[in-house]
Every structure is written in C-alpha cells, then in structure tokens.
Design a protein around this motif. Structure first.
Motif, short mmCIF file in Angstrom:
data_model
loop_
_atom_site.label_atom_id
_atom_site.label_comp_id
_atom_site.label_asym_id
_atom_site.label_seq_id
_atom_site.Cartn_x
_atom_site.Cartn_y
_atom_site.Cartn_z
N LEU A 131 0.82 -1.21 0.00
CA LEU A 131 0.00 0.00 0.00
C LEU A 131 0.86 1.26 0.00
O LEU A 131 1.90 1.34 0.65
CB LEU A 131 -0.92 0.00 1.22
CG LEU A 131 -1.91 -1.16 1.30
CD1 LEU A 131 -2.63 -1.15 2.65
CD2 LEU A 131 -2.92 -1.10 0.14
N VAL A 132 0.38 2.26 -0.73
CA VAL A 132 1.03 3.57 -0.76
C VAL A 132 0.08 4.58 -0.15
O VAL A 132 -1.05 4.74 -0.62
CB VAL A 132 1.39 3.99 -2.19
CG1 VAL A 132 2.03 5.38 -2.21
CG2 VAL A 132 2.35 2.97 -2.82
N LYS A 133 0.54 5.24 0.90
CA LYS A 133 -0.30 6.22 1.59
C LYS A 133 -0.47 7.46 0.72
O LYS A 133 0.48 7.95 0.11
CB LYS A 133 0.34 6.59 2.94
CG LYS A 133 -0.50 7.52 3.79
CD LYS A 133 0.17 7.76 5.13
CE LYS A 133 -0.62 8.75 5.97
NZ LYS A 133 0.03 8.99 7.28
N LEU A 134 -1.68 7.99 0.71
CA LEU A 134 -2.01 9.16 -0.11
C LEU A 134 -2.35 10.35 0.79
O LEU A 134 -3.15 10.19 1.72
CB LEU A 134 -3.20 8.86 -1.02
CG LEU A 134 -3.03 7.67 -1.97
CD1 LEU A 134 -4.34 7.37 -2.67
CD2 LEU A 134 -1.93 7.94 -2.99
N PRO A 135 -1.80 11.52 0.52
CA PRO A 135 -2.06 12.68 1.36
C PRO A 135 -3.35 13.41 0.97
O PRO A 135 -3.35 14.62 0.70
CB PRO A 135 -0.82 13.54 1.11
CG PRO A 135 -0.46 13.27 -0.30
CD PRO A 135 -0.78 11.81 -0.53
N VAL A 136 -4.44 12.67 0.91
CA VAL A 136 -5.74 13.24 0.55
C VAL A 136 -6.81 12.68 1.47
O VAL A 136 -6.61 11.69 2.15
CB VAL A 136 -6.11 12.93 -0.93
CG1 VAL A 136 -5.08 13.51 -1.89
CG2 VAL A 136 -6.26 11.43 -1.14
N GLY A 137 -7.97 13.31 1.44
CA GLY A 137 -9.11 12.83 2.21
C GLY A 137 -9.97 11.87 1.40
O GLY A 137 -9.77 11.68 0.20
N GLU A 138 -10.96 11.29 2.08
CA GLU A 138 -11.82 10.30 1.45
C GLU A 138 -12.67 10.88 0.32
O GLU A 138 -13.15 10.14 -0.54
CB GLU A 138 -12.75 9.66 2.49
CG GLU A 138 -12.03 8.86 3.55
CD GLU A 138 -13.00 8.15 4.49
OE1 GLU A 138 -14.13 7.84 4.06
OE2 GLU A 138 -12.63 7.92 5.66
#
Length: 344
Positions: A131-138
C-alpha cells in the motif's frame, strides 16, 4: 460484505462474501473507496468457462485502512491508500530491482484465497510493502486519477519506459483503450516529439489528442501500417507501444517500427507465438514490455497527479455503484464505456 464474482463468460454477479479480517501479522484490511473494471478483465468476461462456484475478480482499488496486523508499520487506521495491481513485500531482491510483479512473497488479487478489488473491502497481504499512503481525504476530487496509479497509468508508463521513450523520440501507440491513452500521456510526459495514436473510436482519440497525440490513424491492418509509414517518411517510429494484446496488434507494431527501434507490449497477449522472424532480425528490432511493476512507479508519478500536472483519471468515462457492476462490464465489452469507475 458485497463483492463481485465471475461465474463464466458474461456472467458477473455481486454477492455476499465473508468480511475480510487479519489473518497474518503483515495484513491490513482496507475499506474500498473506489475500484474499477480493467480492460484485462474483459478477457475472462468474454471467454471464461462456466462454473458452479464464482471467483472473485478485480485488481485496482484505493481505500481507507480499517485495521492492520501487528507487524505492519507506517500505516494506521484512517489512512487513505492506493494498492498496485500486484501485492508484494517491496523488500525482496526482485522488489529492490523494481520488479514487484516477481516478488518472492507476493501474488495477485482475486487468487489463492486473496480478495478481489471489486468489493466493499479487501484483505491486503504484505500491507506495508503493497500500500502507498495518499495525502488526501476520502472525498478528494483527485481519487479517480489516484486510482489510475493502481494499474492503468503505470502500465502505460511502463510501456513507454521499456521502449526507451525520451526527448525527441517518435512513438506509435497501438490501441485507444485506457492503457493506450495512458501510454500517450506517458510518452508526452517523457518528452516524445511525435506520437501517432492508432485508434478508431472518435471520443477516445479526441482524448488522446488532449493527452498529447500529434497524429491519429484510424485505419487498421495494411492500410493502417501504410498510413503510419506515410506520416513518418516511410521509416516508421523509433518506439511502438502495443496496448491491445492481439496478434494483429503485435504484427502491426513490428510493421510500423523504424529500423533499430523497439516494440513494447503491455496488452495481455492473446497469442502463443510472437511473429518476430528473419525480417525483424534484419531490421534490428527489440521486443520488450511485459506486466508492469506498478509499485515501482507510483511514488515517481504521484506528485504530478497531486499537483494536477497529469490527470490520468480522465480515462474513466462512466461511474457506477457496486450493485451495477454487471452493467459496467457489459458497457465496456460493447465499447459503450472506455473505463468504468466503481463506487461501492
């Protein structure tokens, strides 16, 4: 939970399946925010033998971490993440070489007891590496383009990279499906000087123009080959990106390649033999490509998606709910939709 299963050709159903749970300390459970139907899913959709037991399907998704195993580091509940279309530990020797598709401890979604991506949630093996963490909201408007990083855009990028596309390269892209259009976008990003897109669906080739195609060729077979050669002074192009997977497509690819050039294939091959004989040998052609190690490319491509420099999410031209997934498959198979986005 609800998830997609395929029972046979043109028989896709959404049914209740067990909720995913942590089985290994390296697992995570991800609630799916967006998934989609891949062009490669259309091959089993069109030809899979009928069975009494359905099998999970889908390999592109992004979502929210709901739970993590005891050995998962760098991720926590609530993180928005994208999953490449192959899971991997991202630490073995193949992964370190950028070939996560051959990970010694990895595997494929919807196989060997692993969940498919077209459902409400997924158990993710080797979560820290996958998994790659994304700096965004849902609710980020960037979710479609971020989802494209799971497969379709890295696949187009892999096609261009392995073919040696760079500044001033001449390129032919075969296929106006989502991967072909992403290959156009990738070739432009890498600096290609001329990009010939071979496709015959006007809405798709129009998007190809916006992605960077300089020339469009709607003809196929011998007529298409002749047209590409006319556009290139009789020589063909230095790089050919084959994004379909049929024998006709690979034959066309070799025919429009410039002497000394490279053909990269990323379309799932529906043929057993590559037509690469003495004429291709004499022209010093290279065949490359293969299944794209998306995990190797995501972090490189992510910043340009986040800042809007590239927008691969434009390949999604229809959005459906999970319960309508059968109609999504039908629409893509009938060429009524380019690529279908699923919102569970």
């Amino acid at each position: 939970m609800r998830a997609t299963l395929i029972y046979g050709a043109r028989d896709v159903r959404v049914e209740d399946v067990p909720d995913p749970e942590i089985r290994q300390p390296t697992d995570a459970v991800v609630r799916v925010l967006r998934s989609c139907i891949c062009g490669s899913d259309l091959w089993p959709y069109g030809a899979r033998p009928a069975t009494e037991q359905g099998e999970r399907i889908g390999h592109e998704f992004l979502g929210v971490v709901e739970d993590v195993g005891a050995e998962v580091t760098g991720l926590k509940t609530g993180d928005v993440v994208v999953a490449p279309f192959v899971w991997s530990d991202n630490t073995c020797d193949f992964c370190r070489e950028g070939l996560q598709t051959s990970c010694r401890h990895g595997g494929f979604w919807a196989a060997d007891g692993v969940d498919g991506g077209q459902g409400e949630a997924v158990r993710v093996p080797q979560a820290h590496g996958t998994l790659v963490k994304l700096p965004v909201g849902e609710d980020s408007p960037l979710l479609p383009s971020l989802l494209a990083l799971s497969d379709v855009f890295p696949t187009g990028h892999h096609c261009a990279v392995t073919a040696g596309v760079g500044p001033h390269t001449s390129v032919t892209v075969i296929g106006d499906g989502a991967v072909g259009l992403c290959a156009v976008l990738a070739a432009r990003r890498l600096g290609a000087e001329r990009i010939v897109l071979m496709g015959r669906h006007k809405a798709r080739t129009a998007l190809g123009r916006e992605f960077g195609a300089t020339d469009l060729v709607s003809e196929r077979g011998g007529e298409g080959i002749e047209r590409v050669r006319e556009l290139t002074g009789g020589d063909g192009t230095q790089a050919v990106l084959e994004c379909v997977g049929t024998k006709e497509a690979i034959e066309t690819a070799f025919a429009v390649a410039r002497a000394g050039g490279a053909v990269s294939r990323v379309g799932v091959p529906q043929y057993e033999e590559v037509p690469m004989g003495f004429p291709e040998f004499l022209r010093n052609l290279t065949l490359t490509g293969g299944v794209a190690p998306a995990r190797a490319y995501i972090e490189e491509l992510l910043p340009e998606v986040l800042d809007g420099t590239i927008d691969p999410g434009r390949v999604f031209d229809r959005t459906i709910g999970l319960e309508d997934v059968a109609d999504g498959y039908r629409a893509m198979a009938a060429r009524e939709a380019l690529k279908v986005l699923i919102r569970p």
